[in-house]
Each structure stands twice: as structure tokens, then as C-alpha cells.
Scaffold this motif. Structure first.
Motif, PDB file in Angstrom:
ATOM      1  N   GLY A  71     -45.253 149.583  -4.382  1.00  0.00           N
ATOM      2  CA  GLY A  71     -45.782 150.390  -5.481  1.00  0.00           C
ATOM      3  C   GLY A  71     -45.406 149.875  -6.856  1.00  0.00           C
ATOM      4  N   ASP A 125     -48.583 150.113   4.913  1.00  0.00           N
ATOM      5  CA  ASP A 125     -49.199 150.909   3.842  1.00  0.00           C
ATOM      6  C   ASP A 125     -49.755 149.957   2.774  1.00  0.00           C
ATOM      7  OD1 ASP A 125     -49.774 152.433   1.650  1.00  0.00           O
ATOM      8  OD2 ASP A 125     -47.899 153.563   1.676  1.00  0.00           O
ATOM      9  N   LYS A 128     -47.342 146.204  -9.612  1.00  0.00           N
ATOM     10  CA  LYS A 128     -48.172 146.087 -10.820  1.00  0.00           C
ATOM     11  C   LYS A 128     -47.359 146.033 -12.104  1.00  0.00           C
ATOM     12  CE  LYS A 128     -52.461 147.936  -8.963  1.00  0.00           C
ATOM     13  NZ  LYS A 128     -53.400 149.066  -8.891  1.00  0.00           N
ATOM     14  N   VAL A 161     -43.901 151.502   5.429  1.00  0.00           N
ATOM     15  CA  VAL A 161     -44.504 150.940   4.219  1.00  0.00           C
ATOM     16  C   VAL A 161     -45.105 149.554   4.471  1.00  0.00           C
ATOM     17  CG1 VAL A 161     -43.130 152.266   2.600  1.00  0.00           C
ATOM     18  CG2 VAL A 161     -42.310 150.030   3.358  1.00  0.00           C
ATOM     19  N   SER A 174     -50.576 150.408  -0.110  1.00  0.00           N
ATOM     20  CA  SER A 174     -50.148 150.650  -1.489  1.00  0.00           C
ATOM     21  C   SER A 174     -48.778 150.015  -1.780  1.00  0.00           C
ATOM     22  CB  SER A 174     -50.066 152.151  -1.761  1.00  0.00           C
ATOM     23  OG  SER A 174     -48.967 152.713  -1.087  1.00  0.00           O
ATOM     24  N   TRP A 175     -48.154 149.423  -0.751  1.00  0.00           N
ATOM     25  CA  TRP A 175     -46.838 148.825  -0.962  1.00  0.00           C
ATOM     26  C   TRP A 175     -46.993 147.399  -1.457  1.00  0.00           C
ATOM     27  CZ3 TRP A 175     -43.838 144.693   0.293  1.00  0.00           C
ATOM     28  CH2 TRP A 175     -42.458 144.814   0.042  1.00  0.00           C
ATOM     29  N   GLN A 200     -51.403 143.486  -4.186  1.00  0.00           N
ATOM     30  CA  GLN A 200     -51.266 144.753  -4.919  1.00  0.00           C
ATOM     31  C   GLN A 200     -51.636 144.575  -6.396  1.00  0.00           C
ATOM     32  OE1 GLN A 200     -50.780 147.501  -3.442  1.00  0.00           O
ATOM     33  NE2 GLN A 200     -50.572 148.827  -5.233  1.00  0.00           N
TER      34      GLN A 200
END
Lengths: 279, 279
Positions: free
Chosen positions: B15, B10, B18, B7, B12-13, B276
Motif C-alpha cells: 500500500g 492482495d 505509491k 497480503v 493492493s500490496w 502498484q
């Protein structure tokens, strides 16, 4: 009325006295109270040991004492007036030395200065285990950090504790015992210590081997309900508690350990045993 | 390949970034390493705190620090270059004072000299409880015996521990933390201490109350897997561990606690969270 108060007045107590062939005595809190200098003999205990030695019972002494070598410790007992020789006394340090040799271990020692000579004959370089005893003043913040760093730096940390007592009584008050510092290091390193000393069954068995007796033929007398009485009972011996030393009244209503008898002091225990045996 | 290494690469980490509304930071081992004088700031952490303050995330600091008053402790952080005020910092001592007042208790204190002023306003005569903090050099054989005697002399012994950490890292090496001495006194007195500080849910909840947020809206970042990460997760928060301070590689294969993320340091955590969120 509590059972042990009842049996105190019962002339048939202790019922197991006639089948005994040997007695094992704890030392501190049974024969004497430690403190300044040599400490003080508990009234009647010198005569009680003499009576046991003159009887047909075999006698040994089993102690978790780790503040002095066996030699110096026995010399102190003799100064206090007890007729005891080193070969009759079983403390943890000689047993620990045997374990170190057997397993090829090199110890980092956190022990009382007085005990250091017992470990003269073992390599202490690049230690791969830690041994703690009743280090007293040596249980400093600095020394505990040092022992911790040795343990946490080992791939397989090995901690030996010479006994696991919670506290003991000196003439100036209660003192924390080695078991408390064992628990501290166990938690710090997330490990389980190996106890050498009472109540370890291996340790009691070494005394039984020396006596050449079976557990049911032997009585242990001590002031520590868990380590003396409970430990001996766990091995199949009888266990009697004296109301001296670290004894506390709440011991007589302990949820899991019940002594085979509770007496005011060693002198009373010995008189009752010998009377029952017809001496 | 371990999940957290995957991760890390990654984009997107994390997740959950947000959905966050607040972040709680541990201090020692995350913002700075303690040691001689004020210790040293961990590279990138001063800038990371600044970025969080400039973001739309709420920020608090939750620490088990008990070697100084909150006022002096915050002054040290400011000298190190951190823009932090006392009202944003939650240490155990003020929480302990609230408990003492609430329950009418008079403490015997075994704490660092620097923390004493936090307890100026409470009656310490004829104590009916014991409070231990990270007393460092004050964890002497003498002081531990004294705290033990107070506890064992109480009809209902009450022991408060300001945190339950096993050890922490200073610039000159690992040091035993208050939890180790808590375990020692628990064993000596056969009792269970009440922990004030992380990972106590009550303690985390007081920070959430101040934030006015729900647990699932908040992320805790710390170097202590059990007390920071596990404690926060137990309350319903997310928990991320940094590979600074007392972090050890074995933390990443702990049998029961798994962080929601593991990052090299605070700077990396903050960059990933803010990226993110589209900052």
C-alpha cells in the motif's frame, strides 16, 4: 583509607576465623600461575596448604580448570610440590558428566584436547547439546562455527558452559576464558547457557555436601572477585580475595561485590586465619 | 492465515508503494549468496536491480560487508552481472574512517585482510581503540586475545564493531558474524561497543542524506529482520524482508519486529512495487 587496608593492620582480622570449620581454595592464581609446562607455584603457597592441612580446618579445592582431566591436573599440582589428592579437588567436568547422565543428553564438545578423556563414557553421536570449556587454541573460527551450527540446528538448543570466567593470567599474559565464548554463542543463538562450575550455587553446594558443613562455617579464598568471592558469598560462605593471579586493583572498588577481606597472597591469608584461631 | 501470506495475494500490496521516492537494498542474501569465489546471484535479482534503475525511484545499496574494500566489492558485484557503481554503495569501513579522523583515534584492527586497504590512511601506532569487522579466519584465539589485551590495557577502552550481525549464510553453511565477537569482547572487558553499520541510525541517516529524502519516502529491503528491517523501521523507513539469504521462517513470528511485508525474493518485491506504481 580503604577498609581492607585498615583491616590488614588490625590484629583482630579476620573476625570470622574462629567460627570456621572449613576452607575452600581456588587453584589457578592462588596456588600457582599457569603457563609453559606446569606453570609456577606462587611463593609461600605450598607451605600455606601444608599449614592448613595440619590445622583442624577441613580443606577442599574448587576450580574451574577444564584444560586437563582431574587426574592429570592433580599430578601437575603434586609435581609443583602441593600435597593434594584427586578426591579433594572439584572441577566442572565430572559435574557435567553427572548432568549428562541424569538428563540423557549427548554432547557436542568444544573443549581442550586434554579434557576429552573425562567424557569418554558418554554417547556423542547425533548430539542434542553443546558443552564448551576453556578450549584455548581449539577456540578457532572453524570450531566455533561448528558448535553454532549444532546449536542452531536443535529444536531446543542447550548450551553448557564449564565456568563463565572472562579471562585469566598465564605467564605470557592475559587469555580470554570460556565465559567470553559462552556469551558469543548465547548471542548467536539467542539463548542462555547453563553454567557448570563456579559461581553456580549447585556447584558450590556439591563441595559443601562433601565437607558436611553449613555455608556460614566455610571460607572460600580465590583470585576471581565475581566467580570465587561473589559466588561463595551468594551461597552464604565468606569470601576472601588474594592479590595474585587475575586480581586487579579495581576489584577493590567493585560496585556490587565486596570481599570479606583482601590479602596479598594465600600465605598471608592462612597466617592471619591461623593466628586468629590461636595456632 | 498469516497476514503476510494474505497480503502476498492482495493486488493492493504494498500500500505504501505509491508514496515511495527511494529504495535501499541490502546486498548479501538479497542480490547474491556469498561463498567460494564471487558467490552466486540470486535468481531474478540482476533483472530486478535493472528494473529499479529504469524506474523513477532512487536507488542505493547499504551493506555491512567488511571482507573487502568497497572498490573490490563493487567489482565483484559487477562480475556477477549487477549494474552498480561504488558511489551508490554504503559499507561500514568508510564511515569508520570518518569517525577515527573526527575523534583523533588510532585503531588496532581485527578485520579481514581484504579490508585492510580501507584503513591505509590512519595512524595505527600505540592504538587507543579497537575496530572489529567480519574477520572470518582472522577470528583466531590468538587474534582475539591480542585485541582483548589492547582494550583491557586502555584507561578508557573503546571498541567499534562494523555491524552486529549474529550469523550469515555462505554456500557451504551458516557462519558466525561480527556481532558474536563483539559480544565476546564486550563481556571480556565489561564495556559496550559502538556499532558502525546497520542497524545504527547514524549509518542509515548517512544514506538518507545522500538520497536527499525523508525516511517515510524510503523502503529498505533486506534478508536480516533485525538489522535491515527493524533498523530501517526504527529510523522511520518502511522495511520489507525477503525469504532468501539468512531468512528463517521464525522471523515471521518474531516477538518485537514485524516487517511491512515479506516476499519470496527481490524480484517479487520489485515487481509488486512497480506494478502498484503503475509501471
Amino acid at each position: 583509607m580503604r577498609t581492607n587496608h585498615f583491616v590488614m593492620a588490625d590484629s583482630s582480622w579476620p573476625g570470622f576465623a574462629k567460627s570456621l570449620k572449613g576452607v575452600i581454595l581456588d587453584l589457578c592464581g592462588v596456588l600457582y600461575d599457569s603457563g609453559e609446562g606446569d606453570g609456577v607455584a606462587i611463593p609461600g603457597s605450598i607451605e600455606a596448604v601444608k599449614k592448613l592441612k595440619e590445622s583442624d580446618l577441613q580443606l577442599r579445592f574448587c576450580t574451574n580448570e577444564t584444560q586437563a582431566t582431574r587426574e592429570k591436573f592433580v599430578a601437575k599440582l603434586r609435581r609443583l610440590g602441593f600435597d593434594i589428592s584427586a578426591s579433594e579437588v572439584f572441577p566442572p567436568a565430572p559435574a557435567a558428566m553427572a548432568v549428562l547422565k541424569d538428563r540423557g543428553l549427548r554432547p557436542h564438545l568444544l573443549i581442550h584436547d586434554g579434557l576429552l578423556p573425562e567424557f569418554d563414557g558418554v554417547d556423542k553421536n547425533n548430539p542434542n547439546c553443546v558443552i564448551i570449556g576453556d578450549a584455548a587454541e581449539n577456540f578457532s573460527y572453524r570450531n566455533l562455527n561448528e558448535a553454532f551450527r549444532v546449536l542452531i540446528g536443535l529444536e531446543k538448543p542447550v548450551l553448557f558452559s564449564l565456568g563463565q570466567g572472562r579471562y585469566y593470567k598465564e605467564t605470557d599474559g592475559l587469555k580470554l576464558d570460556v565465559g567470553v565464548y559462552m556469551k558469543a554463542l548465547e548471542y548467536a543463538c539467542d539463548l542462555k547457557a547453563e553454567v557448570i562450575g563456579k559461581p553456580s550455587p549447585t556447584f558450590f553446594q556439591s563441595v559443601l555436601n562433601d565437607l558436611g558443613l553449613q555455608p556460614h562455617e566455610v571460607l572460600m579464598i580465590g583470585d576471581d572477585l565475581l566467580n570465587d568471592v561473589g559466588g561463595a558469598q551468594h551461597c552464604g560462605m565468606k569470601g576472601v580475595q588474594v592479590r595474585t593471579g587475575k586480581y586487579r586493583p579495581s576489584d577493590e572498588r567493585h560496585p556490587t561485590v565486596m570481599a570479606d577481606g583482601t590479602v596479598d597472597n594465600l600465605a598471608q591469608a592462612v597466617d592471619m586465619i591461623l593466628n586468629q584461631r590461636g595456632h
